[in-house]
Design an enzyme around this catalytic site. Structure first.
Site, PDB file in Angstrom:
ATOM      1  N   LEU A  24       1.064  -1.220   0.458  1.00 39.68           N
ATOM      2  CA  LEU A  24       0.351  -0.268   0.084  1.00 39.68           C
ATOM      3  C   LEU A  24       0.652   1.386  -0.507  1.00 39.68           C
ATOM      4  CD1 LEU A  24      -3.047  -1.117   2.466  1.00 39.68           C
ATOM      5  CD2 LEU A  24      -3.340  -1.608   0.510  1.00 39.68           C
ATOM      6  N   ALA A  25       0.684   2.098  -0.977  1.00 36.19           N
ATOM      7  CA  ALA A  25       1.682   3.166  -0.919  1.00 36.19           C
ATOM      8  C   ALA A  25       1.093   4.213  -2.070  1.00 36.19           C
ATOM      9  CB  ALA A  25       2.886   2.538  -2.049  1.00 36.19           C
ATOM     10  N   ALA A  26      -0.472   4.392  -1.693  1.00 38.40           N
ATOM     11  CA  ALA A  26      -1.000   5.616  -2.765  1.00 38.40           C
ATOM     12  C   ALA A  26      -1.644   6.613  -1.511  1.00 38.40           C
ATOM     13  CB  ALA A  26      -2.354   4.412  -2.931  1.00 38.40           C
ATOM     14  N   ARG A  31      -0.169  14.020   7.323  1.00 42.54           N
ATOM     15  CA  ARG A  31       0.656  13.952   8.413  1.00 42.54           C
ATOM     16  C   ARG A  31       1.825  14.749   8.165  1.00 42.54           C
ATOM     17  NH1 ARG A  31      -1.558   9.000  11.595  1.00 42.54           N
ATOM     18  NH2 ARG A  31      -2.287   8.310   9.190  1.00 42.54           N
ATOM     19  N   GLU A 176      -9.790   1.189  14.298  1.00 40.98           N
ATOM     20  CA  GLU A 176      -9.174   2.428  14.300  1.00 40.98           C
ATOM     21  C   GLU A 176      -9.445   3.280  15.871  1.00 40.98           C
ATOM     22  OE1 GLU A 176      -7.012   2.391  11.643  1.00 40.98           O
ATOM     23  OE2 GLU A 176      -7.405   0.407  11.764  1.00 40.98           O
ATOM     24  N   ASN A 191      -2.850  -3.298  15.621  1.00 38.16           N
ATOM     25  CA  ASN A 191      -2.652  -3.874  13.612  1.00 38.16           C
ATOM     26  C   ASN A 191      -1.688  -3.313  13.265  1.00 38.16           C
ATOM     27  OD1 ASN A 191      -2.930  -4.407  11.640  1.00 38.16           O
ATOM     28  ND2 ASN A 191      -4.399  -2.990  10.390  1.00 38.16           N
ATOM     29  N   ASN A 399      54.900  16.464  -7.612  1.00 38.27           N
ATOM     30  CA  ASN A 399      54.664  17.168  -6.178  1.00 38.27           C
ATOM     31  C   ASN A 399      53.650  18.455  -6.588  1.00 38.27           C
ATOM     32  OD1 ASN A 399      55.349  18.472  -3.626  1.00 38.27           O
ATOM     33  ND2 ASN A 399      55.675  20.178  -4.571  1.00 38.27           N
ATOM     34  N   SER A 427      55.024  26.445  -6.324  1.00 40.31           N
ATOM     35  CA  SER A 427      53.474  26.777  -5.598  1.00 40.31           C
ATOM     36  C   SER A 427      53.372  27.916  -6.911  1.00 40.31           C
ATOM     37  CB  SER A 427      54.201  27.272  -4.244  1.00 40.31           C
ATOM     38  OG  SER A 427      54.500  26.491  -3.740  1.00 40.31           O
TER      39      SER A 427
HETATM   40  C1  UD1 Z   1      -3.779   1.812   9.381  1.00 42.30           C
HETATM   41  C2  UD1 Z   1      -4.548   0.959   9.863  1.00 42.30           C
HETATM   42  C3  UD1 Z   1      -4.228   0.926  11.340  1.00 42.30           C
HETATM   43  C4  UD1 Z   1      -3.175   0.115  11.471  1.00 42.30           C
HETATM   44  C5  UD1 Z   1      -1.662   1.515  10.822  1.00 42.30           C
HETATM   45  C6  UD1 Z   1      -0.095   0.677  11.037  1.00 42.30           C
HETATM   46  C7  UD1 Z   1      -6.473   1.347   8.570  1.00 42.30           C
HETATM   47  C8  UD1 Z   1      -8.257   1.448   8.479  1.00 42.30           C
HETATM   48  N1  UD1 Z   1      -5.572   1.324   9.535  1.00 42.30           N
HETATM   49  O1  UD1 Z   1      -3.597   2.772   9.679  1.00 42.30           O
HETATM   50  O2  UD1 Z   1      -5.631   0.269  11.701  1.00 42.30           O
HETATM   51  O3  UD1 Z   1      -2.578   0.326  12.924  1.00 42.30           O
HETATM   52  O4  UD1 Z   1      -2.195   1.179   8.791  1.00 42.30           O
HETATM   53  O5  UD1 Z   1       0.507   0.874  10.716  1.00 42.30           O
HETATM   54  O6  UD1 Z   1      -5.737   0.583   7.842  1.00 42.30           O
HETATM   55  N2  UD1 Z   1      -3.067   3.913   2.207  1.00 42.30           N
HETATM   56  C9  UD1 Z   1      -3.451   4.019   0.017  1.00 42.30           C
HETATM   57  N3  UD1 Z   1      -4.527   3.932  -0.122  1.00 42.30           N
HETATM   58  C10 UD1 Z   1      -5.401   4.646   0.481  1.00 42.30           C
HETATM   59  C11 UD1 Z   1      -4.738   5.145   2.308  1.00 42.30           C
HETATM   60  C12 UD1 Z   1      -3.930   4.840   2.874  1.00 42.30           C
HETATM   61  O7  UD1 Z   1      -2.044   3.531  -0.340  1.00 42.30           O
HETATM   62  O8  UD1 Z   1      -6.558   5.786  -0.132  1.00 42.30           O
HETATM   63  C13 UD1 Z   1      -1.734   3.381   1.927  1.00 42.30           C
HETATM   64  C14 UD1 Z   1      -0.687   4.131   2.115  1.00 42.30           C
HETATM   65  O9  UD1 Z   1       0.201   5.429   2.132  1.00 42.30           O
HETATM   66  C15 UD1 Z   1      -0.015   3.977   3.496  1.00 42.30           C
HETATM   67  C16 UD1 Z   1      -0.429   2.537   4.010  1.00 42.30           C
HETATM   68  O10 UD1 Z   1      -1.736   2.460   2.886  1.00 42.30           O
HETATM   69  O11 UD1 Z   1       1.130   2.733   2.962  1.00 42.30           O
HETATM   70  C17 UD1 Z   1      -1.962   2.815   5.258  1.00 42.30           C
HETATM   71  O12 UD1 Z   1      -2.094   4.366   5.130  1.00 42.30           O
HETATM   72  P1  UD1 Z   1      -2.402   5.115   6.416  1.00 42.30           P
HETATM   73  O13 UD1 Z   1      -2.729   5.626   6.078  1.00 42.30           O
HETATM   74  O14 UD1 Z   1      -1.310   5.148   6.744  1.00 42.30           O
HETATM   75  O15 UD1 Z   1      -3.216   4.688   8.020  1.00 42.30           O
HETATM   76  P2  UD1 Z   1      -2.555   4.678   9.722  1.00 42.30           P
HETATM   77  O16 UD1 Z   1      -3.504   5.581  10.118  1.00 42.30           O
HETATM   78  O17 UD1 Z   1      -1.392   4.762  10.018  1.00 42.30           O
HETATM   79 CA    CA Z   2       0.524   5.094   8.691  1.00 45.42          CA
END
Ligand code: UD1
Ligand code: CA
Length: 485
Positions: A24-26, A31, A176, A191, A399, A427
């Site tokens: 998940l990297a979207a 923050r 959450e 989690n 040198n 020099s």
């Molecule tokens: C999430 C979990 C939380 C867990 C925590 C651990 C959920 C709802 N919550 O919270 O339970 O304790 O991770 O670190 O999943 N991302 C997407 N698409 C989106 C939204 C997010 O790819 O639409 C990716 C973000 O880039 C990130 C990852 O998902 O890499 C987690 O998203 P983030 O918003 O950081 O979730 P947390 O609030 O940390």
């Molecule tokens: Ca996170």
């Protein structure tokens, strides 16, 4: 066991690969308050995402890894292009559950998917492997990796099912932080954001996710409840080390994880025989290699793909990036070195600047306030003070006098200076390139050399000295009487 081989299984008449990994990297990383996507922020000299990809690549082949990208997708794709992984576009970022909805098609050829978070970068391949094995052993539809960190604030909490007053491996629900009610906040098991799913039940039920929560997103965490209610098995596995699953949501967490990784790196180096004094003050990137009995003094940065040999000493305040340093090299304080080679027994500094393409030969010396660029300094040659040596090929035993400058740039093009073996450059000489100083030649101090100097010749290129006796005394007298008047 850790061979990333693609084992395929036979199910319902069609051959599927067993495991994919989705990262998940979207997300935007709100923050972090950054213009750059969160997963491209760096710790220990590498992006968060490339740390995760490195771990994932130990489990499955790169073409079975799918990074789900969205916010600044092109930047992320570009940064990870060379890794050989695949990308899935999540056009709008409507939550972690929505991210997996976007990957539905990409995952159809797989029986299971391990889900990693691009912002949980310290995860070990061994732990991913444990999740995979636990998931298979339990024949689960969903497996959640959990942990009990000292401070669970901010993470989703995992509530297990109880049987005869004992907690089981099965998960009841994940809640959450923002949705915690009453005393649910006292739950310490969090989690990690790392899961395994059986692909079939995941996509049979994923559309049951709703946005009925405080942020109006589709939470992947809600799949625990959804799958449980439809009679599927959801289990939890505790990570042995909660440090591994720490997430990065803020710049403070970014700094904390960076420090942890760097502490781990210096520990590994010290165990392998490198001395590092005050390791907490040194920044050493994860891919750096250092030999035994080399001493690293406080406040040193060693960056990128740098390799340092044995029996070297790197004194304080030096910044060394992508360099190859041989054995027995001394780097005195405050040197800046980049994309350069320093060979055995050479001495650099204090205050030397080796710019890209510098090659300092065996036993050669580069001293204070000497800058080199695309320059080869031969074995045993010395440039000890206040020089600029650019686009130069310098032989052995040369040198270079204090203040020597290669004039390598005519405003449009760069030109080469060749200084053959055994040359002595007096020099404050300026060597106007292109120019060649033949073997064993001697350059008088203060010369401006514009033409080739034959081997063993003396070249002097400066105005002749003229002495005017008593001139200064006369001048002072004149000035004094002018002032009185
Ligand atoms: C999430 C979990 C939380 C867990 C925590 C651990 C959920 C709802 N919550 O919270 O339970 O304790 O991770 O670190 O999943 N991302 C997407 N698409 C989106 C939204 C997010 O790819 O639409 C990716 C973000 O880039 C990130 C990852 O998902 O890499 C987690 O998203 P983030 O918003 O950081 O979730 P947390 O609030 O940390
Ligand atoms: Ca996170």
């Amino acid at each position: 066991m850790m061979n990333p081989k693609s084992d395929s299984v036979h199910s319902a008449g069609q051959t599927k690969f067993e495991f994919a990994i989705a990262i998940l990297a979207a997300g935007k990383g709100t923050r972090l308050k950054s213009r750059r996507p969160k997963v491209l922020h760096q710790i220990a000299g590498k992006t968060l995402l490339s740390h995760v990809v490195a771990a994932a690549s130990r489990i499955v082949p790169a073409e079975h890894i799918f990074a789900i990208i969205g916010h600044e997708a092109e930047l992320v794709r570009e940064a990870l292009q060379s890794s050989g992984i695949q990308f899935v576009l999540q056009r709008e970022q409507r939550g972690t559950g929505h991210a997996l909805m976007a990957a539905r098609e990409a995952l159809q050829g797989f029986s299971h998917v391990l889900v990693l978070s691009g912002d949980v970068p310290l995860i070990h391949p061994e732990t991913i492997q444990r999740v995979r094995d636990f998931h298979i052993a339990n024949q689960a539809a969903m497996t959640v990796l959990t942990a009990e960190p000292a401070d669970p604030t901010g993470y989703g909490r995992v509530f297990r099912k109880f049987k005869n007053d004992e907690s089981t491996d099965e998960v009841d629900r994940i809640v959450e932080q923002k949705a915690l009610r009453n005393n649910e906040g006292e739950e310490r098991e969090i989690n990690s954001g790392i899961y395994a799913f059986a692909v079939a039940p995941l996509y049979t039920h994923i559309d049951q996710l709703t946005t009925d929560n405080p942020t109006g997103e589709f939470y992947l965490t809600d799949m625990a409840g959804v799958l449980g209610k439809s009679g599927n098995k959801v289990v939890a596995l505790r990570a042995e080390d909660s440090n591994e699953v720490l997430g990065v949501n803020t710049r403070m967490e970014l700094a904390e994880l960076d420090a942890k990784l760097r502490a781990k790196k210096t520990r590994e180096l010290m165990i392998a025989g490198t001395t590092i004094f005050r390791p907490e003050t040194c920044d050493i990137d994860s891919d750096v290699e250092i030999g035994t009995d080399t001493v690293i003094e406080p406040f040193v940065q060693i960056i990128g793909q740098t390799k340092i040999g044995s029996d070297c000493r790197i004194r304080s305040y030096s910044v060394i990036t992508n360099c190859e340093i041989g054995d027995k090299v001394l780097v005195r304080p405050s040197c800046i070195m980049e994309n350069s080679i320093v060979r055995e027994g050479a001495q650099i500094g204090p205050y030397s600047h080796l710019r890209p393409g510098s090659d300092v030969g065996e036993g050669a010396h580069v001293g204070n306030f000497v800058e080199t660029k695309k320059t080869k300094l031969g074995r045993g040659s010395k440039a000890n003070h206040l020089s600029y040596l650019g686009d130069a090929v310098i032989g052995e035993g040369v040198n270079i006098g204090a203040g020597t400058i290669t004039c390598n740039y005519d405003g449009v093009n760069k030109h080469e200076t060749v200084i053959e073996d055994g040359v002595f450059v007096g020099s404050d000489s300026t060597l106007v390139a292109p120019v060649r100083l033949g073997k064993g030649a001697y350059i008088g101090a203060g010369s401006c050399i514009t033409d080739e100097v034959p081997a063993d010749a003396l070249a002097i290129g400066r105005g002749r000295q003229v002495n005017k006796p008593n001139w200064a005394a006369e001048k002072r007298k004149q000035l004094k009487s002018a002032k009185k008047a």
